[in-house]
Design a protein around this motif. Structure first.
Motif, PDB file in Angstrom:
ATOM      1  N   VAL A   1       0.827  -1.197   0.000  1.00  0.00           N
ATOM      2  CA  VAL A   1       0.000   0.000   0.000  1.00  0.00           C
ATOM      3  C   VAL A   1       0.868   1.256   0.000  1.00  0.00           C
ATOM      4  O   VAL A   1       1.905   1.302   0.646  1.00  0.00           O
ATOM      5  N   GLU A   2       0.434   2.286  -0.732  1.00  0.00           N
ATOM      6  CA  GLU A   2       1.165   3.546  -0.771  1.00  0.00           C
ATOM      7  C   GLU A   2       0.731   4.461   0.372  1.00  0.00           C
ATOM      8  O   GLU A   2      -0.455   4.560   0.669  1.00  0.00           O
ATOM      9  N   LEU A   3       1.695   5.104   0.990  1.00  0.00           N
ATOM     10  CA  LEU A   3       1.398   6.073   2.049  1.00  0.00           C
ATOM     11  C   LEU A   3       2.014   7.424   1.657  1.00  0.00           C
ATOM     12  O   LEU A   3       3.161   7.707   1.973  1.00  0.00           O
ATOM     13  N   PRO A   4       1.249   8.271   0.969  1.00  0.00           N
ATOM     14  CA  PRO A   4       1.795   9.532   0.477  1.00  0.00           C
ATOM     15  C   PRO A   4       2.307  10.413   1.626  1.00  0.00           C
ATOM     16  O   PRO A   4       1.648  10.530   2.657  1.00  0.00           O
TER      17      PRO A   4
ATOM     18  N   VAL B   1       6.590   5.906   1.420  1.00  0.00           N
ATOM     19  CA  VAL B   1       6.306   4.473   1.439  1.00  0.00           C
ATOM     20  C   VAL B   1       5.571   4.025   0.170  1.00  0.00           C
ATOM     21  O   VAL B   1       4.416   4.388  -0.059  1.00  0.00           O
ATOM     22  N   ASN B   2       6.273   3.288  -0.645  1.00  0.00           N
ATOM     23  CA  ASN B   2       5.739   2.667  -1.859  1.00  0.00           C
ATOM     24  C   ASN B   2       5.236   3.632  -2.930  1.00  0.00           C
ATOM     25  O   ASN B   2       4.741   3.204  -3.973  1.00  0.00           O
TER      26      ASN B   2
END
Lengths: 249, 499
Positions: free
Chosen positions: A88-91, A142-143
């Motif tokens: 999962v992306e965490l902007p 993150v990602n």
């Protein structure tokens, strides 16, 4: 040791797991293979405590603890790690900060001393280097903007830093080219030892050439239909799922 | 250092619940009777030994205010404010007027200690002993603080270091005595007394605030900081701040607020005026965490603020950065009037509302000079039953050839009982202007929360982390230590908003 007995689970009232029996002794790596829709990802989510998955029966204990009764973060602190199929992306959340926050949350929960920024960065850089990850991956969010391979490598980096007792790898090989696959496999193999167990969920035999499992289980329609040694994966590769799951043919 | 980790540590430490800084200080107060009339204004002016011109200025503002009505265009609901039911003057009783912290009531110092604002405040208190030109403490940047305790400034530090640089930083009441010509020249020159209802009220009754003057070519040797506290029952707070940056100068000003817990709503109507001449730069940062009311929406501060910067000179620059987590009601639009050619205005804002808080906040960028440039980055976070509105105006004057604006408004919703609204106004009278506006609304996704929790973070810590990530573009504009404090506040303010 992970012990699953008669585990049944559903999502939105639809039964997915129909009585899973599975034991992963400490120090062993087990593979779970199965066709699409057999319940592989559901098993990983039920074990890690994702919302929306209803446990309808059975038990799952990890190191003697009833993990199904625990919050996801408690399971994590107990040593359970899930490498996501779709990380999962965490902007806006810096990867290094995220990892340090996670590591220290777990250490705190276990009553261990937290790592300060310097200690952590030293550790993280060493692990990143071992996984052939550039340092700047720690500085990125993150990602966010990671390629598929980078995301999976980031999962393995997190696993290496968090040092789980049991890692569940949910189709970590999907979308990886052969070089990335090797890096991921090396990362898992480096952790192998008497206190590390893993449940490697995969659709293909390919990953198991690099992470050689102690046992292979075939999951179909929410049940383990066949268990065996590493040779089972080869048989599967040769004959397809049809030989084990007539309905899947 | 990674502030997020520290944020989460702090959340752990602060989960006893309730408003962390909700206490009041037991100090004898000297108060004017409730109510507002010319006599009260005369009293305030007399208590402060003000010159006649300032009393006249106040009375004129009062006359204007009487003819005005409260603005109703904002997306805010509150019971009517009874302006006659407030005290307009309160001062801690004092002997002669403290010249140093030694002379300050120990109870007052304990209050500052209780505020527990970690890095800066302690540095300042510790620094007082050798404050006369003493070098900064190691790697910690120097910060000078002008502490406003209720209506009277009681402690001013680092004065001598600043004096050497020619910087004036003092309570505005003192500036009226010591530098009347400067105050008279600039007071009301950015926000005129008749600007709006609350500005008129402030002009009539303001009690204190800060005054900053940076001479030509001087880079202010430290960050200037003011803490505001509202501490007297039913005391409206009417701060007045005036900052003047002469040609080629630079100043960074920090404003942070905490207030004790109260049952009754408290009114706050501050005015801040900034003036920047050729090539001057003013960076104004705010962390606002006044008591927001309880989880049922009872109590809390009403915050009606007028903040405006005037880029008078060519190539001047004014930046507003605000992190707004407190107050029951926030009505606040820090603005820039970009008059000098090539001048730059910036507005970076995080507004977080939880429970029954209401915020209607944004900015105005008025482009007058040629090639003027403005940037607006607004991050609104709504949780609980709160309502969060961004309201902004970008106006390009006919003469503002080549003016540019970039606006980005992002809203994050937590839960399904809250509201986020974006109300941008754009007026362009010059065809060469370039304006961009981007807006997004999002929710914290379930998979993001699960991902964090699987790694060992509690749900609240995960929300704190994701929210801080969402606000990063604004937080990075804050001075380092202020950013740390702001991150903690964001996490603390969201306690109980999930699950």
């Amino acid at each position: 040791m992970l012990q699953i007995n008669g585990l049944k689970a559903s999502i939105d009232g639809k039964s997915i797991l129909n009585g899973i029996d599975l034991t992963v002794p400490q120090g062993e790596v087990h593979a779970i293979m199965g066709p699409n829709g057999s319940g592989k990802s559901t098993l990983s989510y039920v074990l890690s405590g994702r919302e929306g998955y209803e446990v309808d029966g059975g038990t799952a204990t990890f190191g003697g603890q009833d993990i199904l009764a625990m919050e996801p973060e408690e399971r994590a602190a107990a040593g359970l790690f899930l490498a996501f199929q779709y990380p999962v992306e965490l902007p806006g959340v810096n990867n290094a900060n995220f990892l340090r926050t996670a590591l220290n949350a777990q250490r705190r929960a276990r009553g261990e001393a937290e790592l300060d920024a310097v200690q952590f960065l030293k550790l993280a850089r060493a692990e990143a280097k071992r996984l052939s990850m550039p340092d700047d991956m720690l500085k990125r969010n993150v990602n966010v903007g990671f390629s598929g391979g980078e995301k999976k490598r980031n999962e393995v980096l997190q696993m290496a830093l968090l040092r789980p007792k049991l890692a569940i790898l949910d189709e970590t090989d999907s979308g990886l080219d052969i070089d990335a696959l090797k890096i991921v496999a090396d990362g898992v193999n480096a952790l192998r030892g008497p206190t590390f167990s893993a449940l490697v969920i995969t659709h293909y035999q390919r990953l198991l050439d690099h992470i050689v499992p102690d046992r292979v289980h075939i999951l179909a329609q929410g049940r383990i239909v066949k268990s065996g040694g590493p040779e089972l994966a080869h048989a599967l590769e040769a004959g397809g799922y049809a030989a084990f799951v007539p309905e899947a043919a | 250092m990674p502030a997020v980790a520290e944020t989460l540590d702090t959340v752990q430490a602060a989960t006893e619940g309730g408003y962390k800084w909700g206490f009041s200080t037991d100090i004898e107060m000297e108060m004017a009777p409730k109510g507002l009339n010319e006599d009260i204004i005369r009293l305030i002016s007399a208590r402060k030994n003000e010159p006649q011109w300032l009393l006249d200025w106040r009375l004129a503002a009062y006359a204007v205010w009487l003819k005005m009505t409260e603005p109703e265009w904002a997306m805010l609901n509150h019971p009517p404010i009874d302006y006659q039911d407030l005290h307009y003057y309160a001062a801690p009783k004092k002997k002669a007027g403290p010249k140093s912290l030694d002379e300050v009531d120990p109870e007052l110092l304990r209050t500052y200690e209780k505020l527990g604002i970690p890095l800066r405040e302690r540095a300042i208190l510790a620094g007082v002993e050798g404050a006369d030109g003493a070098p900064a403490d190691g790697d910690r940047p120097q910060v000078a603080m002008d502490a406003v305790f209720d209506s009277v400034s009681v402690a001013t530090t680092f004065k001598s270091t600043l004096a050497k640089a020619g910087v004036i930083f003092c309570p505005i009441s003192e500036a009226v005595q010591e530098h009347p010509e400067l105050v008279r020249k600039y007071l009301g020159s950015v926000v005129p007394t008749n600007d709006n209802y609350f500005a008129a009220l402030n002009s009539a009754v303001f009690t204190d605030g800060s005054f900053v003057y940076i001479p030509k070519g001087v880079r202010c040797p430290m960050e200037l900081s003011t803490y505001f506290r509202i501490n007297a029952r039913n005391t409206g707070q009417f701060e007045r701040t005036l900052i003047i940056a002469e040609e080629g100068s630079f100043v960074s000003y920090l404003e942070g607020c905490t207030a004790p817990q109260r049952d009754e709503n408290q009114l706050h109507a501050a005015v801040v005026e900034l003036v920047a001449f050729d090539d001057a730069q003013i960076k104004y940062s705010t962390v606002q965490n006044w008591y927001p009311g309880d989880s049922e929406g009872k109590g809390g501060i009403y915050n009606f603020v007028t903040k405006r910067g005037h880029c008078r000179g060519a190539r001047s620059k004014i930046s507003w950065t605000q992190v707004e987590t407190g107050s029951a009601i926030t009505w606040k639009y820090p603005s820039c009037v970009l008059q000098g050619d090539d001048s730059v205005g910036e507005f970076y804002s995080v507004a977080l509302t939880n429970n029954y808080q209401q915020a209607d906040t944004g900015t105005k960028m008025i482009h007058i000079g040629k090639r003027t440039k403005s940037t607006i980055v607004s991050k609104g976070i709504s949780a609980g039953h709160s309502n969060n509105t961004y309201r902004g105006l970008v106006r390009i004057d006919r003469r503002a050839d080549g003016a540019r604006n970039f606006t980005q408004c992002d809203s994050l919703l937590i839960g399904d009982q809250c509201g986020a609204h974006t109300v941008p106004y754009i007026e362009s009278r010059n065809p060469t202007a370039k304006l961009e506006h981007e807006a997004t609304t999002s929710k914290i996704a379930e998979d993001q929360l699960f991902y964090c929790r699987q790694r060992g973070l509690s749900e609240e810590d995960a929300v704190g982390l994701i929210v801080n990530g969402f606000c990063k573009d604004v937080l990075k504009e804050l001075p380092m230590e202020f950013a740390v404090e702001a991150q903690k506040l964001l996490a603390i303010s969201l306690e109980g908003s999930v699950g």
